[in-house]
Write a protein that holds these residues in place. Structure first.
Motif, PDB file in Angstrom:
ATOM      1  N   LEU A 214       0.695  -1.372   0.011  1.00 22.27           N
ATOM      2  CA  LEU A 214      -0.032   0.143   0.003  1.00 22.27           C
ATOM      3  C   LEU A 214       0.965   1.191   0.021  1.00 22.27           C
ATOM      4  O   LEU A 214       0.974   1.912   0.925  1.00 22.27           O
ATOM      5  CB  LEU A 214      -0.903   0.154   1.323  1.00 22.27           C
ATOM      6  CG  LEU A 214      -1.752  -1.292   1.350  1.00 22.27           C
ATOM      7  CD1 LEU A 214      -2.673  -1.185   2.721  1.00 22.27           C
ATOM      8  CD2 LEU A 214      -2.627  -1.172   0.321  1.00 22.27           C
ATOM      9  N   ILE A 215       1.699   1.367  -1.032  1.00 18.30           N
ATOM     10  CA  ILE A 215       2.402   2.552  -1.028  1.00 18.30           C
ATOM     11  C   ILE A 215       2.132   3.461  -2.414  1.00 18.30           C
ATOM     12  O   ILE A 215       1.380   2.541  -3.333  1.00 18.30           O
ATOM     13  CB  ILE A 215       4.146   2.218  -1.238  1.00 18.30           C
ATOM     14  CG1 ILE A 215       4.212   1.193  -2.543  1.00 18.30           C
ATOM     15  CG2 ILE A 215       4.499   1.596   0.106  1.00 18.30           C
ATOM     16  CD1 ILE A 215       5.702   1.049  -2.713  1.00 18.30           C
ATOM     17  N   ASP A 216       2.391   4.700  -2.627  1.00 13.40           N
ATOM     18  CA  ASP A 216       2.212   5.115  -3.733  1.00 13.40           C
ATOM     19  C   ASP A 216       3.420   5.020  -4.524  1.00 13.40           C
ATOM     20  O   ASP A 216       4.403   5.755  -4.373  1.00 13.40           O
ATOM     21  CB  ASP A 216       2.101   6.725  -3.600  1.00 13.40           C
ATOM     22  CG  ASP A 216       1.697   7.472  -4.614  1.00 13.40           C
ATOM     23  OD1 ASP A 216       1.751   6.827  -5.803  1.00 13.40           O
ATOM     24  OD2 ASP A 216       1.084   8.597  -4.676  1.00 13.40           O
ATOM     25  N   GLN A 217       3.362   4.038  -5.753  1.00 14.15           N
ATOM     26  CA  GLN A 217       4.529   3.853  -6.461  1.00 14.15           C
ATOM     27  C   GLN A 217       5.314   5.201  -7.111  1.00 14.15           C
ATOM     28  O   GLN A 217       6.364   5.321  -7.421  1.00 14.15           O
ATOM     29  CB  GLN A 217       4.077   3.000  -7.699  1.00 14.15           C
ATOM     30  CG  GLN A 217       3.844   1.538  -7.332  1.00 14.15           C
ATOM     31  CD  GLN A 217       3.503   0.761  -8.554  1.00 14.15           C
ATOM     32  OE1 GLN A 217       4.322   0.948  -9.645  1.00 14.15           O
ATOM     33  NE2 GLN A 217       2.323   0.097  -8.654  1.00 14.15           N
ATOM     34  N   HIS A 218       4.337   6.105  -7.305  1.00 12.55           N
ATOM     35  CA  HIS A 218       4.951   7.387  -7.954  1.00 12.55           C
ATOM     36  C   HIS A 218       5.374   8.337  -6.919  1.00 12.55           C
ATOM     37  O   HIS A 218       5.791   9.586  -7.358  1.00 12.55           O
ATOM     38  CB  HIS A 218       3.776   7.967  -8.799  1.00 12.55           C
ATOM     39  CG  HIS A 218       3.267   6.952  -9.593  1.00 12.55           C
ATOM     40  ND1 HIS A 218       4.073   6.598 -10.736  1.00 12.55           N
ATOM     41  CD2 HIS A 218       2.124   6.463  -9.808  1.00 12.55           C
ATOM     42  CE1 HIS A 218       3.241   5.629 -11.513  1.00 12.55           C
ATOM     43  NE2 HIS A 218       2.150   5.666 -10.792  1.00 12.55           N
ATOM     44  N   ALA A 219       5.168   8.170  -5.615  1.00 10.39           N
ATOM     45  CA  ALA A 219       5.634   9.003  -4.783  1.00 10.39           C
ATOM     46  C   ALA A 219       7.133   9.673  -4.778  1.00 10.39           C
ATOM     47  O   ALA A 219       7.381  10.999  -4.605  1.00 10.39           O
ATOM     48  CB  ALA A 219       5.446   8.423  -3.202  1.00 10.39           C
ATOM     49  N   PRO A 220       8.030   9.016  -4.983  1.00 13.47           N
ATOM     50  CA  PRO A 220       9.210   9.599  -5.292  1.00 13.47           C
ATOM     51  C   PRO A 220       9.437  10.588  -6.230  1.00 13.47           C
ATOM     52  O   PRO A 220      10.438  11.353  -6.169  1.00 13.47           O
ATOM     53  CB  PRO A 220      10.258   8.389  -5.737  1.00 13.47           C
ATOM     54  CG  PRO A 220       9.556   6.972  -5.316  1.00 13.47           C
ATOM     55  CD  PRO A 220       8.083   7.462  -5.494  1.00 13.47           C
TER      56      PRO A 220
ATOM     57  N   GLU B 284      -7.045  15.445   3.285  1.00 14.21           N
ATOM     58  CA  GLU B 284      -7.639  16.455   2.591  1.00 14.21           C
ATOM     59  C   GLU B 284      -8.214  15.657   1.204  1.00 14.21           C
ATOM     60  O   GLU B 284      -9.320  15.819   0.958  1.00 14.21           O
ATOM     61  CB  GLU B 284      -7.181  17.633   2.256  1.00 14.21           C
ATOM     62  CG  GLU B 284      -7.145  18.490   3.540  1.00 14.21           C
ATOM     63  CD  GLU B 284      -6.348  19.759   3.384  1.00 14.21           C
ATOM     64  OE1 GLU B 284      -6.392  20.249   2.057  1.00 14.21           O
ATOM     65  OE2 GLU B 284      -5.775  20.400   4.172  1.00 14.21           O
ATOM     66  N   ARG B 285      -7.291  15.265   0.646  1.00 14.38           N
ATOM     67  CA  ARG B 285      -7.510  14.279  -0.642  1.00 14.38           C
ATOM     68  C   ARG B 285      -7.222  12.876  -0.029  1.00 14.38           C
ATOM     69  O   ARG B 285      -6.296  12.725   0.664  1.00 14.38           O
ATOM     70  CB  ARG B 285      -6.664  14.816  -1.565  1.00 14.38           C
ATOM     71  CG  ARG B 285      -7.414  15.950  -2.667  1.00 14.38           C
ATOM     72  CD  ARG B 285      -6.560  16.515  -3.438  1.00 14.38           C
ATOM     73  NE  ARG B 285      -5.610  17.668  -2.742  1.00 14.38           N
ATOM     74  CZ  ARG B 285      -4.335  17.672  -2.566  1.00 14.38           C
ATOM     75  NH1 ARG B 285      -3.564  16.394  -3.132  1.00 14.38           N
ATOM     76  NH2 ARG B 285      -3.705  18.534  -1.944  1.00 14.38           N
ATOM     77  N   PRO B 286      -7.850  11.992  -0.903  1.00 10.71           N
ATOM     78  CA  PRO B 286      -7.460  10.480  -0.418  1.00 10.71           C
ATOM     79  C   PRO B 286      -6.089  10.228  -0.724  1.00 10.71           C
ATOM     80  O   PRO B 286      -5.654  10.966  -1.858  1.00 10.71           O
ATOM     81  CB  PRO B 286      -8.312   9.816  -1.727  1.00 10.71           C
ATOM     82  CG  PRO B 286      -9.451  10.644  -2.073  1.00 10.71           C
ATOM     83  CD  PRO B 286      -9.062  12.091  -1.874  1.00 10.71           C
ATOM     84  N   GLN B 287      -5.241   9.451   0.029  1.00 15.40           N
ATOM     85  CA  GLN B 287      -3.844   9.388  -0.076  1.00 15.40           C
ATOM     86  C   GLN B 287      -3.707   7.863  -0.421  1.00 15.40           C
ATOM     87  O   GLN B 287      -4.089   6.876   0.470  1.00 15.40           O
ATOM     88  CB  GLN B 287      -3.508   9.632   1.228  1.00 15.40           C
ATOM     89  CG  GLN B 287      -1.746   9.720   1.365  1.00 15.40           C
ATOM     90  CD  GLN B 287      -1.234  10.303   2.572  1.00 15.40           C
ATOM     91  OE1 GLN B 287      -1.777  11.257   2.956  1.00 15.40           O
ATOM     92  NE2 GLN B 287      -0.012   9.976   2.587  1.00 15.40           N
ATOM     93  N   ARG B 288      -2.945   7.948  -1.328  1.00 18.84           N
ATOM     94  CA  ARG B 288      -2.329   6.435  -2.048  1.00 18.84           C
ATOM     95  C   ARG B 288      -1.172   5.725  -0.962  1.00 18.84           C
ATOM     96  O   ARG B 288      -1.142   4.643  -0.651  1.00 18.84           O
ATOM     97  CB  ARG B 288      -1.657   6.503  -3.233  1.00 18.84           C
ATOM     98  CG  ARG B 288      -2.900   6.555  -4.428  1.00 18.84           C
ATOM     99  CD  ARG B 288      -3.350   5.262  -4.827  1.00 18.84           C
ATOM    100  NE  ARG B 288      -2.324   4.283  -5.426  1.00 18.84           N
ATOM    101  CZ  ARG B 288      -2.036   4.570  -6.878  1.00 18.84           C
ATOM    102  NH1 ARG B 288      -2.549   5.262  -7.539  1.00 18.84           N
ATOM    103  NH2 ARG B 288      -1.320   3.571  -7.107  1.00 18.84           N
ATOM    104  N   ASP B 289      -0.445   6.450  -0.562  1.00 15.32           N
ATOM    105  CA  ASP B 289       0.756   6.237   0.171  1.00 15.32           C
ATOM    106  C   ASP B 289       0.079   5.692   1.792  1.00 15.32           C
ATOM    107  O   ASP B 289       0.172   6.535   2.535  1.00 15.32           O
ATOM    108  CB  ASP B 289       1.755   7.155   0.285  1.00 15.32           C
ATOM    109  CG  ASP B 289       2.942   6.740   0.851  1.00 15.32           C
ATOM    110  OD1 ASP B 289       2.840   5.327   1.560  1.00 15.32           O
ATOM    111  OD2 ASP B 289       4.224   7.179   0.773  1.00 15.32           O
TER     112      ASP B 289
END
Lengths: 497, 369
Positions: free
Chosen positions: A162-168, A228-233
């Motif tokens: 459950l991480i955001d792959q694009h986070a970096p 505030e907005r849905p969070q992927r990470d």
């Protein structure tokens, strides 16, 4: 422990290195180390690294790999770490021709690591960091006890995907502490300093103070509704908001770091393996192979390229696609004119002698990941030639079967499997659900239901980190459902979507 | 050389052990282990050792494959990797993990879980092996066994005492009398032998289910006793109105009809002991299973007499397991209980169904004899 290369192998390495450079590959320094088969199994169990934090699942991996090797079912040929310098391992007992093949393959990977955009933000000192992570976790083990630490790692690993792959690539979250301070500053709404008491009404009119107070209240309320907005990470969210002990935060941060480090490899598996295979095959057949090695080489190469009906072999699909692109750009089989040509005979003999293939594939290896790679370059001709099909499970016959060979369906199924590693996309929607501090996640349903028993177990683990009830909205059989675990029991209720 | 992974590996094994322990009752009841037994190890499926995640059910998901075939054609078994579809190589399977556990380890787990006491051996240990162990240090010996560290220490000590040691030039030269050698001692390893004599009623009233129970139970009895004794032999006797000795396979797969004379089996058991297993050298464990129906009260009297006079004085423990069957009256255990129930080396157990095996194992092995 790993040994450096024998003079003979060092000479071979220099030779292969020369060919790789000659073909224009561009890579970090690459260090080859010799390992025995059980060291190889160990390193493979550790995901390619010589050291990882202590955890039983490495032992499980090791057991499976060692068994597979002992029974002669599987053998690891190559292992390479995305690091600067790159590290790669050669197995002691392998014959020379295999070592050459592996070296050529490894240089392909190293070129990909260095140049593909997905890896731009990866930590190139990961070997050191992995060792540091290991030390940190070991220190916690000494302090907290192995059972507790391992148990926490187990539960966190359950959320690892459950991480955001694009986070970096993105900076999205402002520092939460700073935001908190701002709110605090706003709480002071006594108004301006008043020197003479009778002036107070003028300097700080009560309407003004009221409106200020209201603004602060609103802000507090808004702050309570987070994110505030849905969070992927999800891991990041837990790191910021879950009531974790310092040691738990530290371990969670470590696991999140490592998950992010490995994410680009998952995003480019087909491209990367295909690229390395393309290069080992090119270097071997055009340069490095001696006559007496051809049979062994062909045997091992075809072993790597083998397919079975119910799976995609990334090596095979990748190398074929790279070759197809090269061929198309050599012959000019792209662009408007090509797309609009309906004459089958003309298409078949189409060759504009552009010779732009090599250049094109070097460009592609820079700017694409598996999804855009497949989306852009998978053609109907290619899918037919490679005999791709969609398979599915037939409940009535209780077996897997071929469902479709239609190009669009094959492609969309392929893409679906690559999106988010073929794993469900899940976001944190509310960290204060029902104003009771509960956690609410949402599954972005894309036609496939979650595996129920796994979902419930995962919720249980999530709850143990969040410490308040947790919920997830998903869909089962086309009906909205909210799964909930409150710390003692699971429940499920229908929701409207 | 030890690899770092060995720590993680042993931790994994520990966890597997915990899982086996936690599920032991289930394993015992289901007899799941029997089919998977190798010579020294057993392979056990461990469900739920993988880490749960939010993920798709593979069956709903399907995937993309490659190869010949018409639409609608079935893919052969094993063609589809269970797990993550075409994320080849990084899929965790849906299947349970199979792990190998040695029988010795399994016995230990059984012992811990059932809190079985170790068996008190009778004083008939006999020396079977001698083992060389390098435990000592000697001033003489062959050069190949020279103990370098001790030699060095001795020389260092001497030079310091003699004042010839120069810290700036720390060269140590051992002299003849400094040399130390490893020396060995012969160690006698006492080993004891044991024999299990299985007896089973194969008359018509003993059905497949009853035999399955005996089979499962004997597996665990074997495993435990093998863990307790170095050498373990097994003998098998089947009986209806007459008894005969058979091999293990026949033992579990014979079905006869007709009457039951338990005394015939006990007689054969007695003869086997007398012929092959002198009391002074063997630990002897007769196990008898029946549904409790005997031909006559007279025969039962004979059985008890034989037990008292010939069997019990010679064996570590005599065990009788009565497997409930719809046809049996179950009288025999009552008679035994009355006659020899108080004797310390008698273990009696009633086994109603597979669920009862677990407790029955404890009945048999819980006395530690």
């Amino acid at each position: 422990m790993p040994k450096s290369l024998t003079p003979r192998l060092a000479a071979l390495r220099d030779e292969i290195h020369g060919y790789a450079k000659e073909f224009g590959l561009d890579f970090f320094d690459t260090i080859f180390e010799m390992v025995s088969y059980d060291e190889m199994n160990m390193v493979a169990a550790y995901g390619g690294f010589p050291t990882r934090y202590p955890h039983w699942r490495w032992g499980m991996e090791y057991e499976q790999l060692a068994k597979g090797y002992e029974y002669g079912l599987s053998k690891i040929y190559e292992l390479v770490i995305n690091n600067d310098p790159c590290y790669a391992y050669l197995m002691e007992s392998n014959p020379e021709v295999d070592q050459k093949l592996v070296m050529a393959h490894v240089y392909g990977h190293c070129d990909f690591f260095k140049n593909n955009f997905s890896f731009r933000h990866t930590n190139r000192r990961m070997i050191d960091d992995m060792a540091n992570h290991a030390t940190r976790v070991r220190r916690w083990v000494d302090k907290i006890g192995v059972e507790k630490v391992e148990d926490f790692i187990d539960r966190t690993l359950s959320l690892e995907n459950l991480i955001d792959q694009h986070a970096p690539h993105i900076r999205r979250n402002p520092d939460p502490k700073k935001a908190e301070e701002e709110v605090k500053a706003n709480e002071r709404v006594e108004g301006f300093k008043v020197g003479r008491e009778y002036m107070r009404g003028f300097i700080n009119p009560s309407e003004f103070l009221d409106s200020q107070r209201k603004r602060v209240e609103d802000e507090k309320l808004r702050a309570k509704k987070f994110p505030e907005r849905p969070q992927r990470d999800v891991l990041m969210f837990l790191l910021e908001h879950a009531p974790l002990e310092p040691w738990e935060s530290d371990i969670l941060a470590i696991l999140r770091d490592e998950a992010h480090y490995f994410a680009p490899q998952g995003q480019t598996k087909i491209m990367n393996e295909g690229w390395a295979s393309y290069w080992h095959s090119t270097i071997m057949t055009r340069r490095a192979l001696r006559d007496d090695e051809i049979i062994d080489y062909a045997d091992h190469h075809s072993g790597t390229m083998g397919t079975r009906p119910g799976a995609i072999n990334p090596y095979k699909l990748g190398i074929e696609l790279w070759r197809d692109i090269e061929d198309r750009w050599n012959k000019g089989r792209f662009g408007k004119e090509w797309d609009e040509c309906d004459d089958l005979r003309a298409r078949r003999s189409w060759d504009k002698k552009l010779g732009a293939g090599r250049e094109k594939i070097f460009e592609v290896r820079k700017h694409y990941n598996d999804i855009t790679f497949i989306d852009t370059f998978l053609t109907p001709e290619f899918a037919m030639e490679q005999k791709l099909f969609v398979y599915g499970f037939n409940d009535k016959r209780n077996s897997w079967e071929i469902m479709d060979r239609e190009f669009r369906k094959v492609k969309s199924k392929l893409l679906q499997g690559l999106t988010n590693f073929g794993q469900p996309i899940i976001e944190v929607v509310d960290g204060n659900h029902e104003n009771r501090g509960e956690l609410l996640l949402a599954h972005k349903h894309d036609g496939q239901d979650l595996k129920g028993d796994y979902a419930r177990e995962t919720l249980r683990n999530l709850q143990s980190l969040w410490r308040r009830p947790v919920n997830i909205v998903t869909r089962y059989d086309n009906k909205g459902a909210m799964l909930r675990f409150d710390g003692t029991s699971h429940s499920e209720k229908k929701v409207d979507l | 050389m030890t690899l770092k992974i060995h720590q993680d590996h042993s931790r994994f094994k520990q966890i597997v052990r915990g899982k086996i322990k936690a599920n032991l009752r289930k394993y015992v009841q289901k007899g799941e282990m029997l089919g998977k037994k190798g010579k020294d190890a057993i392979s056990i499926p461990i469900p739920f050792i993988d880490i749960p995640r939010f993920k798709y059910g593979h069956k709903e998901q399907g995937g993309v494959g490659q190869g010949d075939g018409e639409v609608g054609q079935q893919l052969g078994p094993g063609a589809v990797e269970p797990g993550e579809g075409h994320q080849a190589g990084q899929g965790e399977g849906d299947h349970a993990l199979e792990v190998d556990v040695t029988l010795d380890e399994l016995a230990q787990i059984l012992g811990e879980e059932l809190q079985l006491p170790n068996i008190e051996r009778r004083h008939n240990e006999k020396i079977v092996t001698q083992k060389i162990r390098y435990t000592g240090i000697n001033t003489t010996g062959p050069e190949s066994l020279r103990h370098f560290k001790r030699t060095y220490k001795q020389a260092l000590r001497r030079q310091i005492a003699a004042g010839t040691y120069d810290p700036n030039r720390p060269i140590i030269i051992p002299m003849r009398e400094d040399r130390r050698y490893r020396s060995y001692k012969l160690q006698n390893l006492p080993e004891t032998n044991a024999v299990i004599i299985y007896m089973m009623d194969v008359s018509g009233s003993m059905g497949d289910e009853q035999k399955e129970i005996v089979r499962i139970e004997s597996f665990w009895l074997d495993t435990w006793l093998r863990h307790q004794y170095k050498g373990l032999e097994s003998r098998y006797i089947i009986h209806d109105a007459v008894a005969r000795e058979v091999d293990r396979d026949t033992f579990f797969h014979t079905r006869e009809s007709g009457g039951t004379m338990i005394s015939s089996a006990y007689k054969l058991c007695r003869d086997i002991i007398a012929a092959d297993y002198p009391k002074s050298a063997w630990n002897i464990y007769p196990f008898h299973f029946s549904d409790g129906d005997n031909w006559s009260a007279d025969d039962t009297r004979q059985c008890i007499e034989m037990l008292r006079n010939d069997v019990l004085p010679n064996v570590n423990q005599f065990a009788y397991g009565q497997v409930e069957s719809p046809y049996g009256s179950g009288q025999f255990i009552k008679d035994l209980r009355e006659a020899v129930g108080d004797t310390p080396n008698v273990a009696l157990s009633e086994i109603a169904d597979k669920d009862a095996i677990y407790a029955s194992i404890k009945d048999f092995l819980g006395k530690g004899r």
